[in-house]
Design an enzyme around this catalytic site. Structure first.
Site, PDB file in Angstrom:
ATOM      1  N   SER A 125      -3.437  -6.687   3.467  1.00 12.94           N
ATOM      2  CA  SER A 125      -3.008  -6.053   2.340  1.00 12.94           C
ATOM      3  C   SER A 125      -3.576  -6.898   1.253  1.00 12.94           C
ATOM      4  CB  SER A 125      -1.820  -5.837   2.214  1.00 12.94           C
ATOM      5  OG  SER A 125      -1.453  -4.943   1.014  1.00 12.94           O
ATOM      6  N   HIS A 134      -0.083   1.992   6.364  1.00 13.91           N
ATOM      7  CA  HIS A 134      -0.114   0.579   5.473  1.00 13.91           C
ATOM      8  C   HIS A 134       1.209  -0.165   5.812  1.00 13.91           C
ATOM      9  CE1 HIS A 134      -2.178  -1.827   2.618  1.00 13.91           C
ATOM     10  NE2 HIS A 134      -0.897  -2.372   2.398  1.00 13.91           N
ATOM     11  N   ASP A 187      -3.285   5.386   5.285  1.00 11.82           N
ATOM     12  CA  ASP A 187      -3.087   4.676   4.342  1.00 11.82           C
ATOM     13  C   ASP A 187      -3.740   5.163   3.086  1.00 11.82           C
ATOM     14  OD1 ASP A 187      -2.908   2.409   2.714  1.00 11.82           O
ATOM     15  OD2 ASP A 187      -3.769   0.895   4.277  1.00 11.82           O
TER      16      ASP A 187
END
Length: 317
Positions: A160, A288, A258
């Site tokens: 991320s 995610h 995501d």
């Protein structure tokens, strides 16, 4: 459209909803950090045993930078060194939230893994996280032999926001002539400015109810990025860099459901167009955040296996 959501991930999302915690973007950052830390601790991987795990603090450009150094059992001199940058939207996460992943990565590679506890927003706005991370990258390269590693076998890794940082480290290293990063391992990284991200199909299709939402993406950006800063600064928007040639080989992992899935895919396409060796894998049925849900979502371990395979392929056994 979501009928192929992985059953383990569906159960995890239901668990989050039934827990009753308010969305992160409705809370103060300190409250969100505590909820995130507690939630991850309940669902993360078990902690693998290693030869040593050492917490250390190094001098940074704006104060001390905490590091955690993982050495695998049976360590020999000259191991690859992997700098790890945790996710959390530049607002959440710390050395503890991603400790199990770093342990397993060090054990299976084997490699020395150095996790960087960069400063978080909103207390420390952009480019604080980048400044800390680059200082740590330079320090690790300079001290790799002391740690038992090989300064010429250096990789960067992150999930991320940590994936974004890892990308930027390769671009800064190219700009400044070092350190010589040889591999980038990116797990669902953010690569673009919010307006471009919002225009991509994955953001439109999967922008609510799947852990990372449209509102949360904007909240992270608001916490981290000053209104006065240039949104096309490559340190914030790495896909905006004019020339990606000469960057190290990349493994980019994304999650199907995501909102920023297409960010990672777009960056993989740009790297390939620039002649950079790039492997792209999208995990079907995933969302995610699943990288730190390894206690309940098996694909977390499969991602780590992907990372380990890339390290071994690049640096040898």
């Amino acid at each position: 459209m979501l009928d192929k959501l992985h059953p383990q991930t569906r159960t995890m999302l239901e668990r989050i909803r039934s827990g009753g915690a308010p969305p992160f973007d409705t809370l103060q950052p300190a409250q969100s950090r505590e909820i995130y830390r507690s939630r991850v601790a309940l669902v993360n991987l078990p902690k693998a045993a290693l030869a040593s795990v050492e917490d250390r603090s190094i001098a940074g450009p704006h104060g001390p930078i905490p590091l955690r150094i993982y050495k695998p059992a049976g360590s020999v001199e000259g191991l690859p060194v992997v700098l790890f940058f945790h996710g959390g939207g530049f607002v959440l996460g710390d050395l503890e939230t991603h400790d199990p992943e770093c342990r397993l990565l060090a054990k299976l590679s084997p490699a020395i893994v150095v996790s960087v506890d960069y400063r978080l927003a909103p207390e420390n706005k952009f480019p604080a996280a980048i400044d800390d991370s680059y200082a740590a990258t330079c320090w690790v390269h300079e001290n790799a032999r002391v740690l038992g590693g090989d300064p010429e076998r250096l990789a960067v890794c992150g999930d991320s926001a940590g994936g974004t940082i890892a990308i930027v480290m390769t671009q800064l290293a190219k700009q400044h002539g070092g350190p010589p990063i040889k591999l980038q391992l990116l797990v669902y990284p953010g690569t673009d400015r919010l307006e471009a991200t919002a225009s991509r199909p994955s953001h439109a299709f999967y922008d609510s109810g799947l852990f990372l939402t449209r509102d949360l993406v904007k909240w992270y950006a608001d916490q981290y990025f000053p209104a006065s800063a240039d949104p096309d600064d490559f340190r914030f928007c790495p896909i905006a860099a004019s020339d990606l040639s000469g960057l190290p080989p990349a493994l980019i992992v994304t999650a199907q459901y995501d909102p920023i899935c297409d960010d990672g895919k777009a960056y993989a396409e740009r790297l390939r167009s620039a002649g950079v060796e790039t492997t792209y894998r999208c995990y079907a049925g995933q969302v995610h955040g699943f990288f730190v849900w390894g206690g309940v979502v098996d694909d977390c371990r499969r991602v780590i296996d992907d990372l380990v395979a890339a390290i071994k392929s690049r640096f040898g056994p």
